[in-house]
Design a protein around this motif. Structure first.
Motif, PDB file in Angstrom:
ATOM      1  N   GLY A  40       0.956  -1.663   0.101  1.00 48.31           N
ATOM      2  CA  GLY A  40      -0.144   0.185  -0.139  1.00 48.31           C
ATOM      3  C   GLY A  40       0.811   1.168   0.408  1.00 48.31           C
ATOM      4  N   THR A  41       1.918   1.108  -0.772  1.00 48.82           N
ATOM      5  CA  THR A  41       2.818   1.965  -0.303  1.00 48.82           C
ATOM      6  C   THR A  41       3.324   2.676  -2.202  1.00 48.82           C
ATOM      7  OG1 THR A  41       4.447   3.350   0.297  1.00 48.82           O
ATOM      8  CG2 THR A  41       5.049   1.015  -0.953  1.00 48.82           C
ATOM      9  N   SER A  42       3.832   4.070  -2.340  1.00 52.23           N
ATOM     10  CA  SER A  42       4.100   4.544  -3.685  1.00 52.23           C
ATOM     11  C   SER A  42       5.252   4.355  -4.119  1.00 52.23           C
ATOM     12  CB  SER A  42       4.269   6.037  -3.756  1.00 52.23           C
ATOM     13  OG  SER A  42       5.319   6.153  -3.030  1.00 52.23           O
ATOM     14  N   LEU A  43       5.165   4.047  -5.523  1.00 50.04           N
ATOM     15  CA  LEU A  43       6.698   3.204  -6.197  1.00 50.04           C
ATOM     16  C   LEU A  43       7.915   3.756  -5.564  1.00 50.04           C
ATOM     17  CD1 LEU A  43       5.390   2.322  -9.741  1.00 50.04           C
ATOM     18  CD2 LEU A  43       6.319   0.567  -7.751  1.00 50.04           C
ATOM     19  N   SER A  44       7.806   5.636  -5.545  1.00 47.21           N
ATOM     20  CA  SER A  44       8.660   6.567  -4.972  1.00 47.21           C
ATOM     21  C   SER A  44       8.812   6.011  -3.940  1.00 47.21           C
ATOM     22  CB  SER A  44       8.093   8.203  -5.073  1.00 47.21           C
ATOM     23  OG  SER A  44       8.076   8.236  -6.591  1.00 47.21           O
ATOM     24  N   ALA A  45       7.769   5.957  -3.223  1.00 49.39           N
ATOM     25  CA  ALA A  45       7.961   5.884  -1.841  1.00 49.39           C
ATOM     26  C   ALA A  45       8.564   4.372  -1.673  1.00 49.39           C
ATOM     27  CB  ALA A  45       7.206   6.067  -0.840  1.00 49.39           C
ATOM     28  N   LEU A  46       8.229   3.472  -2.107  1.00 51.18           N
ATOM     29  CA  LEU A  46       9.246   2.013  -1.970  1.00 51.18           C
ATOM     30  C   LEU A  46      10.610   2.166  -2.383  1.00 51.18           C
ATOM     31  CD1 LEU A  46       7.334  -1.356  -2.171  1.00 51.18           C
ATOM     32  CD2 LEU A  46      10.083  -1.041  -3.450  1.00 51.18           C
ATOM     33  N   VAL A  47      11.035   2.403  -3.326  1.00 48.48           N
ATOM     34  CA  VAL A  47      12.097   2.768  -4.140  1.00 48.48           C
ATOM     35  C   VAL A  47      13.371   3.449  -3.372  1.00 48.48           C
ATOM     36  CG1 VAL A  47      13.851   3.526  -6.039  1.00 48.48           C
ATOM     37  CG2 VAL A  47      11.463   2.481  -6.864  1.00 48.48           C
ATOM     38  N   ALA A  48      12.508   4.849  -2.613  1.00 44.40           N
ATOM     39  CA  ALA A  48      13.137   5.715  -1.652  1.00 44.40           C
ATOM     40  C   ALA A  48      13.872   5.356  -0.549  1.00 44.40           C
ATOM     41  CB  ALA A  48      12.320   7.048  -1.619  1.00 44.40           C
ATOM     42  N   ALA A  49      12.484   4.532   0.165  1.00 45.47           N
ATOM     43  CA  ALA A  49      12.943   3.192   2.092  1.00 45.47           C
ATOM     44  C   ALA A  49      14.545   2.264   1.104  1.00 45.47           C
ATOM     45  CB  ALA A  49      11.648   2.813   1.564  1.00 45.47           C
ATOM     46  N   ALA A  50      14.315   1.803   0.052  1.00 48.84           N
ATOM     47  CA  ALA A  50      14.951   0.516  -0.983  1.00 48.84           C
ATOM     48  C   ALA A  50      16.141   1.368  -1.049  1.00 48.84           C
ATOM     49  CB  ALA A  50      14.997  -0.340  -1.837  1.00 48.84           C
ATOM     50  N   LEU A  51      16.385   2.306  -1.626  1.00 49.26           N
ATOM     51  CA  LEU A  51      17.457   3.298  -0.855  1.00 49.26           C
ATOM     52  C   LEU A  51      18.397   3.323  -0.703  1.00 49.26           C
ATOM     53  CD1 LEU A  51      17.221   4.883  -4.761  1.00 49.26           C
ATOM     54  CD2 LEU A  51      18.871   2.836  -4.159  1.00 49.26           C
ATOM     55  N   SER A  52      17.796   4.214   0.263  1.00 50.05           N
ATOM     56  CA  SER A  52      18.182   4.423   1.493  1.00 50.05           C
ATOM     57  C   SER A  52      18.708   3.748   2.606  1.00 50.05           C
ATOM     58  CB  SER A  52      17.090   5.166   3.173  1.00 50.05           C
ATOM     59  OG  SER A  52      16.945   6.893   1.930  1.00 50.05           O
ATOM     60  N   ALA A  53      18.020   2.421   2.701  1.00 53.14           N
ATOM     61  CA  ALA A  53      18.556   0.927   3.597  1.00 53.14           C
ATOM     62  C   ALA A  53      19.493   0.693   2.556  1.00 53.14           C
ATOM     63  CB  ALA A  53      17.020   0.107   3.454  1.00 53.14           C
ATOM     64  N   TYR A  54      19.824   0.343   1.429  1.00 52.44           N
ATOM     65  CA  TYR A  54      20.764  -0.190   1.041  1.00 52.44           C
ATOM     66  C   TYR A  54      22.287   0.832   1.485  1.00 52.44           C
ATOM     67  CZ  TYR A  54      24.370  -0.761  -2.406  1.00 52.44           C
ATOM     68  OH  TYR A  54      25.722  -0.524  -3.228  1.00 52.44           O
ATOM     69  N   LEU A  55      22.053   2.186   1.511  1.00 53.58           N
ATOM     70  CA  LEU A  55      23.352   3.521   1.768  1.00 53.58           C
ATOM     71  C   LEU A  55      24.049   3.205   3.431  1.00 53.58           C
ATOM     72  CD1 LEU A  55      22.042   6.108  -0.276  1.00 53.58           C
ATOM     73  CD2 LEU A  55      23.728   4.431  -1.157  1.00 53.58           C
ATOM     74  N   GLU A  56      22.698   3.255   4.087  1.00 58.61           N
ATOM     75  CA  GLU A  56      23.045   2.975   5.286  1.00 58.61           C
ATOM     76  C   GLU A  56      23.104   1.634   6.047  1.00 58.61           C
ATOM     77  OE1 GLU A  56      19.373   3.804   6.964  1.00 58.61           O
ATOM     78  OE2 GLU A  56      18.497   5.876   6.122  1.00 58.61           O
ATOM     79  N   ASP A  57      23.462   0.578   5.312  1.00 56.82           N
ATOM     80  CA  ASP A  57      24.354  -0.771   5.725  1.00 56.82           C
ATOM     81  C   ASP A  57      25.400  -0.949   5.715  1.00 56.82           C
ATOM     82  OD1 ASP A  57      24.567  -3.357   6.364  1.00 56.82           O
ATOM     83  OD2 ASP A  57      23.253  -3.901   4.780  1.00 56.82           O
ATOM     84  N   PRO A  58      26.362  -0.214   6.457  1.00 57.20           N
ATOM     85  CA  PRO A  58      27.493  -0.255   6.645  1.00 57.20           C
ATOM     86  C   PRO A  58      28.486  -1.147   6.211  1.00 57.20           C
ATOM     87  CG  PRO A  58      26.606  -0.011   9.007  1.00 57.20           C
ATOM     88  CD  PRO A  58      25.829  -0.338   8.033  1.00 57.20           C
ATOM     89  N   HIS A  59      27.847  -3.228   6.571  1.00 52.80           N
ATOM     90  CA  HIS A  59      28.253  -4.505   6.567  1.00 52.80           C
ATOM     91  C   HIS A  59      27.934  -4.792   4.567  1.00 52.80           C
ATOM     92  CE1 HIS A  59      28.943  -4.014  10.377  1.00 52.80           C
ATOM     93  NE2 HIS A  59      27.652  -3.546  11.108  1.00 52.80           N
ATOM     94  N   ARG A  60      27.129  -4.196   4.357  1.00 50.21           N
ATOM     95  CA  ARG A  60      26.299  -4.587   2.382  1.00 50.21           C
ATOM     96  C   ARG A  60      27.865  -5.236   2.259  1.00 50.21           C
ATOM     97  NH1 ARG A  60      23.083  -5.516  -0.298  1.00 50.21           N
ATOM     98  NH2 ARG A  60      23.591  -4.907  -3.131  1.00 50.21           N
ATOM     99  N   GLN A  61      28.667  -6.468   2.085  1.00 42.60           N
ATOM    100  CA  GLN A  61      29.556  -6.617   0.943  1.00 42.60           C
ATOM    101  C   GLN A  61      30.128  -6.725  -0.122  1.00 42.60           C
ATOM    102  OE1 GLN A  61      32.346  -8.428   3.502  1.00 42.60           O
ATOM    103  NE2 GLN A  61      31.078  -7.611   4.869  1.00 42.60           N
ATOM    104  N   GLN A  62      28.510  -6.679  -0.932  1.00 41.51           N
ATOM    105  CA  GLN A  62      28.660  -6.799  -2.403  1.00 41.51           C
ATOM    106  C   GLN A  62      28.033  -5.324  -3.041  1.00 41.51           C
ATOM    107  OE1 GLN A  62      25.481  -9.182  -4.051  1.00 41.51           O
ATOM    108  NE2 GLN A  62      25.284  -8.869  -6.254  1.00 41.51           N
TER     109      GLN A  62
END
Length: 59
Positions: A29-51
Protein backbone atom coordinates in the motif's frame (compact mmCIF):
# COMPACT_ATOMS: atom_id res chain seq x y z
CA UNK A 1 8.23 10.57 1.56
CA UNK A 2 7.99 13.38 4.05
CA UNK A 3 8.64 17.07 3.74
CA UNK A 4 12.02 16.70 2.04
CA UNK A 5 12.25 18.25 -1.43
CA UNK A 6 12.02 15.66 -4.19
CA UNK A 7 13.07 15.51 -7.82
CA UNK A 8 12.29 13.01 -10.55
CA UNK A 9 15.03 11.03 -12.27
CA UNK A 10 14.93 8.12 -14.68
CA UNK A 11 16.75 4.82 -14.34
CA UNK A 12 16.76 1.73 -16.53
CA UNK A 13 15.88 -1.52 -14.77
CA UNK A 14 15.17 -5.05 -15.93
CA UNK A 15 11.49 -5.56 -16.73
CA UNK A 16 11.19 -8.41 -14.22
CA UNK A 17 12.52 -6.20 -11.42
CA UNK A 18 10.08 -3.44 -12.31
CA UNK A 19 7.21 -5.91 -12.11
CA UNK A 20 8.38 -7.13 -8.70
CA UNK A 21 8.66 -3.59 -7.37
CA UNK A 22 5.18 -2.68 -8.62
CA UNK A 23 3.69 -5.78 -7.02
CA UNK A 24 5.42 -5.07 -3.69
CA UNK A 25 4.19 -1.47 -3.76
CA UNK A 26 0.60 -2.68 -4.21
CA UNK A 27 1.02 -5.35 -1.50
CA UNK A 28 2.33 -2.83 1.00
CA UNK A 29 0.00 0.00 0.00
CA UNK A 30 2.84 2.39 -0.74
CA UNK A 31 3.85 4.42 -3.78
CA UNK A 32 6.61 3.30 -6.11
CA UNK A 33 8.58 6.41 -5.18
CA UNK A 34 8.34 5.73 -1.45
CA UNK A 35 9.27 2.06 -1.89
CA UNK A 36 12.32 2.82 -4.05
CA UNK A 37 13.43 5.67 -1.76
CA UNK A 38 13.20 3.35 1.28
CA UNK A 39 15.14 0.60 -0.52
CA UNK A 40 17.90 2.97 -1.59
CA UNK A 41 18.12 4.52 1.87
CA UNK A 42 18.39 1.07 3.47
CA UNK A 43 21.10 0.11 0.99
CA UNK A 44 23.14 3.24 1.67
CA UNK A 45 22.78 2.96 5.47
CA UNK A 46 24.03 -0.66 5.69
CA UNK A 47 27.74 -0.43 6.56
CA UNK A 48 28.13 -4.23 6.48
CA UNK A 49 27.03 -4.65 2.89
CA UNK A 50 29.56 -6.88 1.12
CA UNK A 51 28.47 -6.75 -2.51
CA UNK A 52 28.92 -3.56 -4.52
CA UNK A 53 26.39 -2.68 -7.24
CA UNK A 54 27.58 -3.23 -10.82
CA UNK A 55 29.11 -0.27 -12.56
CA UNK A 56 27.52 1.16 -15.70
CA UNK A 57 29.96 -0.82 -17.87
CA UNK A 58 29.06 -4.13 -16.14
CA UNK A 59 25.31 -3.79 -16.77
Amino acid sequence: MGAEEVKQFNVYLPIGLIKQVKIRAVETGTSLSALVAAALSAYLEDPHRQQQPPTEKET
